[in-house]
Design a protein around this motif. Structure first.
Motif, PDB file in Angstrom:
ATOM      1  N   ARG A 133       0.810  -1.222   0.000  1.00  0.00           N
ATOM      2  CA  ARG A 133       0.000   0.000   0.000  1.00  0.00           C
ATOM      3  C   ARG A 133       0.843   1.271   0.000  1.00  0.00           C
ATOM      4  O   ARG A 133       0.297   2.373  -0.041  1.00  0.00           O
ATOM      5  N   VAL A 134       2.134   1.138   0.057  1.00  0.00           N
ATOM      6  CA  VAL A 134       3.007   2.304   0.214  1.00  0.00           C
ATOM      7  C   VAL A 134       2.764   3.340  -0.878  1.00  0.00           C
ATOM      8  O   VAL A 134       2.664   4.546  -0.599  1.00  0.00           O
ATOM      9  N   ASP A 135       2.665   2.897  -2.138  1.00  0.00           N
ATOM     10  CA  ASP A 135       2.519   3.861  -3.230  1.00  0.00           C
ATOM     11  C   ASP A 135       1.088   4.367  -3.370  1.00  0.00           C
ATOM     12  O   ASP A 135       0.860   5.551  -3.612  1.00  0.00           O
ATOM     13  N   VAL A 136       0.093   3.504  -3.181  1.00  0.00           N
ATOM     14  CA  VAL A 136      -1.289   3.895  -3.479  1.00  0.00           C
ATOM     15  C   VAL A 136      -2.012   4.538  -2.306  1.00  0.00           C
ATOM     16  O   VAL A 136      -3.106   5.082  -2.483  1.00  0.00           O
ATOM     17  N   ILE A 137      -1.442   4.512  -1.098  1.00  0.00           N
ATOM     18  CA  ILE A 137      -2.151   5.059   0.055  1.00  0.00           C
ATOM     19  C   ILE A 137      -2.317   6.572  -0.051  1.00  0.00           C
ATOM     20  O   ILE A 137      -3.284   7.134   0.485  1.00  0.00           O
ATOM     21  N   ALA A 138      -1.432   7.249  -0.747  1.00  0.00           N
ATOM     22  CA  ALA A 138      -1.599   8.694  -0.922  1.00  0.00           C
ATOM     23  C   ALA A 138      -2.887   8.985  -1.678  1.00  0.00           C
ATOM     24  O   ALA A 138      -3.712   9.804  -1.250  1.00  0.00           O
ATOM     25  N   ALA A 139      -3.087   8.295  -2.795  1.00  0.00           N
ATOM     26  CA  ALA A 139      -4.313   8.480  -3.572  1.00  0.00           C
ATOM     27  C   ALA A 139      -5.520   8.025  -2.764  1.00  0.00           C
ATOM     28  O   ALA A 139      -6.555   8.708  -2.725  1.00  0.00           O
ATOM     29  N   GLY A 140      -5.416   6.873  -2.110  1.00  0.00           N
ATOM     30  CA  GLY A 140      -6.547   6.350  -1.359  1.00  0.00           C
ATOM     31  C   GLY A 140      -6.974   7.256  -0.226  1.00  0.00           C
ATOM     32  O   GLY A 140      -8.176   7.469  -0.002  1.00  0.00           O
ATOM     33  N   SER A 141      -6.004   7.804   0.495  1.00  0.00           N
ATOM     34  CA  SER A 141      -6.354   8.696   1.612  1.00  0.00           C
ATOM     35  C   SER A 141      -7.005   9.979   1.117  1.00  0.00           C
ATOM     36  O   SER A 141      -7.912  10.515   1.771  1.00  0.00           O
ATOM     37  N   LEU A 142      -6.568  10.463  -0.039  1.00  0.00           N
ATOM     38  CA  LEU A 142      -7.194  11.656  -0.617  1.00  0.00           C
ATOM     39  C   LEU A 142      -8.635  11.382  -1.030  1.00  0.00           C
ATOM     40  O   LEU A 142      -9.526  12.217  -0.815  1.00  0.00           O
ATOM     41  N   VAL A 143      -8.873  10.211  -1.616  1.00  0.00           N
ATOM     42  CA  VAL A 143     -10.240   9.842  -1.996  1.00  0.00           C
ATOM     43  C   VAL A 143     -11.119   9.763  -0.751  1.00  0.00           C
ATOM     44  O   VAL A 143     -12.235  10.314  -0.719  1.00  0.00           O
ATOM     45  N   PHE A 144     -10.629   9.073   0.263  1.00  0.00           N
ATOM     46  CA  PHE A 144     -11.397   8.920   1.498  1.00  0.00           C
ATOM     47  C   PHE A 144     -11.720  10.278   2.119  1.00  0.00           C
ATOM     48  O   PHE A 144     -12.881  10.570   2.454  1.00  0.00           O
ATOM     49  N   ALA A 145     -10.705  11.116   2.272  1.00  0.00           N
ATOM     50  CA  ALA A 145     -10.910  12.409   2.919  1.00  0.00           C
ATOM     51  C   ALA A 145     -11.888  13.283   2.142  1.00  0.00           C
ATOM     52  O   ALA A 145     -12.769  13.926   2.732  1.00  0.00           O
ATOM     53  N   ARG A 146     -11.756  13.303   0.822  1.00  0.00           N
ATOM     54  CA  ARG A 146     -12.646  14.151   0.031  1.00  0.00           C
ATOM     55  C   ARG A 146     -14.088  13.643   0.078  1.00  0.00           C
ATOM     56  O   ARG A 146     -15.028  14.445   0.206  1.00  0.00           O
ATOM     57  N   LEU A 147     -14.280  12.338   0.014  1.00  0.00           N
ATOM     58  CA  LEU A 147     -15.641  11.801   0.097  1.00  0.00           C
ATOM     59  C   LEU A 147     -16.256  12.076   1.461  1.00  0.00           C
ATOM     60  O   LEU A 147     -17.452  12.402   1.558  1.00  0.00           O
ATOM     61  N   VAL A 148     -15.463  11.962   2.525  1.00  0.00           N
ATOM     62  CA  VAL A 148     -15.978  12.278   3.855  1.00  0.00           C
ATOM     63  C   VAL A 148     -16.430  13.737   3.916  1.00  0.00           C
ATOM     64  O   VAL A 148     -17.502  14.044   4.462  1.00  0.00           O
ATOM     65  N   GLU A 149     -15.635  14.641   3.366  1.00  0.00           N
ATOM     66  CA  GLU A 149     -16.016  16.058   3.354  1.00  0.00           C
ATOM     67  C   GLU A 149     -17.349  16.258   2.641  1.00  0.00           C
ATOM     68  O   GLU A 149     -18.244  16.962   3.140  1.00  0.00           O
ATOM     69  N   LEU A 150     -17.482  15.656   1.468  1.00  0.00           N
ATOM     70  CA  LEU A 150     -18.684  15.843   0.657  1.00  0.00           C
ATOM     71  C   LEU A 150     -19.913  15.233   1.327  1.00  0.00           C
ATOM     72  O   LEU A 150     -21.000  15.831   1.328  1.00  0.00           O
TER      73      LEU A 150
END
Length: 314
Positions: free
Chosen positions: A265-282
């Motif tokens: 998950r080292v490389d993809v966690i940056a993208a995944g965390s951004l997706v999670f955070a943005r969806l939570v905001e919305l």
């Protein structure tokens, strides 16, 4: 008791759960395994499985075949999700799995994926206030499923951690322009999702799958990946946003040293965390506009548990 073996083959990982399930749905776990195979490597760009990805997946199937022989389950189901739906060489994948495990993988659609995810996720947090909105953030897609007891509405968005990492985050760490482009993809996908799922009705958001549980581990500042500490945890919107910003700002070499971080998950966690955070905001904004208040929970029970529970009901 019904002994079941559930396989979940996603864009990033191949998982196995062997469990005995009682008539009342009580599950006794016998073995749970996860391997990062990155089956979806390059699929967003090429529309086909890469030969290396297939070989990694088949090697894990051989490993799991030994466990199946040891436990002798009565019922088995191999479910394949996002990455397997639209590839041109799906037959090579199906044939390879069948040769090693003796069963055909089912390439399920988004509706069935949502049903299984909701079943698994909500079984893990029975105290969560309804209506519950399950977010299953995978490698190739993210499902939003709303319900109370059963899934009432669902939508599958083509925004997953592997897909958006490959599409946008070329730098290490990513640039602000790359981050903005990824967030724009999330916004576009969410705008379509709310046409199908009334997220504003949710009172609990239940987040599942490896990206979200890893973000939870980071938020809790664990000294190792601790399934028991993560399962059922309550997070705030502010914590999730801060954790995503922290992970994204790190180069991958620093993320690799985090004690709770799986190497795959080292490389993809940056993208995944951004997706999670943005969806939570919305989602939180939508709930607030409707006069509600959202609680955010994390469940270690997910589609894999849903597959096993579903097998016991058939």
């Amino acid at each position: 008791m019904t002994r079941t073996a559930a396989f979940d083959c996603g864009t990033n990982s191949l998982r196995l759960l062997i469990a005995d399930i009682a008539e009342d749905g009580t599950m006794t776990e016998l073995d749970r395994q996860m391997r990062i195979v990155r089956l979806g490597q390059g699929v967003d760009r090429t529309g086909a499985f890469h030969p290396d990805a297939l070989q990694r997946t088949f090697a894990v199937c051989e490993e799991y075949a030994d466990l199946i022989a040891q436990h002798a389950p009565e019922r088995q189901r191999f479910v394949a999700t996002s990455a397997s739906r639209d590839v041109s060489n799906r037959d090579a994948f199906v044939d390879g799995v069948r040769a090693r495990l003796g069963l055909d993988p089912e390439v399920i659609d988004g509706t069935e994926e949502a049903r299984l995810s909701f079943l698994g996720a909500t079984s893990g947090v029975p105290d969560a206030q309804a209506p519950q909105l399950v977010m299953d953030l995978g490698g190739g897609s993210t499902e939003l499923i709303l319900g109370g007891g059963d899934a009432d509405a669902a939508y599958s968005m083509n925004i997953g951690c592997v897909r958006l990492f490959e599409r946008h985050l070329a730098s290490d760490p990513p640039t602000q322009e790359q981050i903005a482009a990824l967030r724009a993809d999330v916004d576009d996908a969410f705008a379509e999702a709310v046409q199908h799922v009334d997220v504003s009705a949710a009172r609990t958001l239940v987040g599942v799958a490896g990206t979200i549980t890893t973000v939870a581990a980071a938020t809790l500042d664990l000294d190792r990946y601790d399934r028991d500490a993560i399962h059922g945890a309550t997070l705030s919107r502010e914590q999730i946003t801060a954790t995503a910003e922290h992970l994204v700002a790190m180069p991958s070499s620093e993320r690799a040293d985090l004690p709770y971080m799986h190497p795959g998950r080292v490389d993809v966690i940056a993208a995944g965390s951004l997706v999670f955070a943005r969806l939570v905001e919305l989602i939180d904004d939508a709930v607030s506009r409707a006069g509600g208040q959202l609680e955010i929970r994390v469940s270690e029970s997910d589609i894999l548990d849903g597959i096993a529970l579903g097998l016991a009901r058939t």
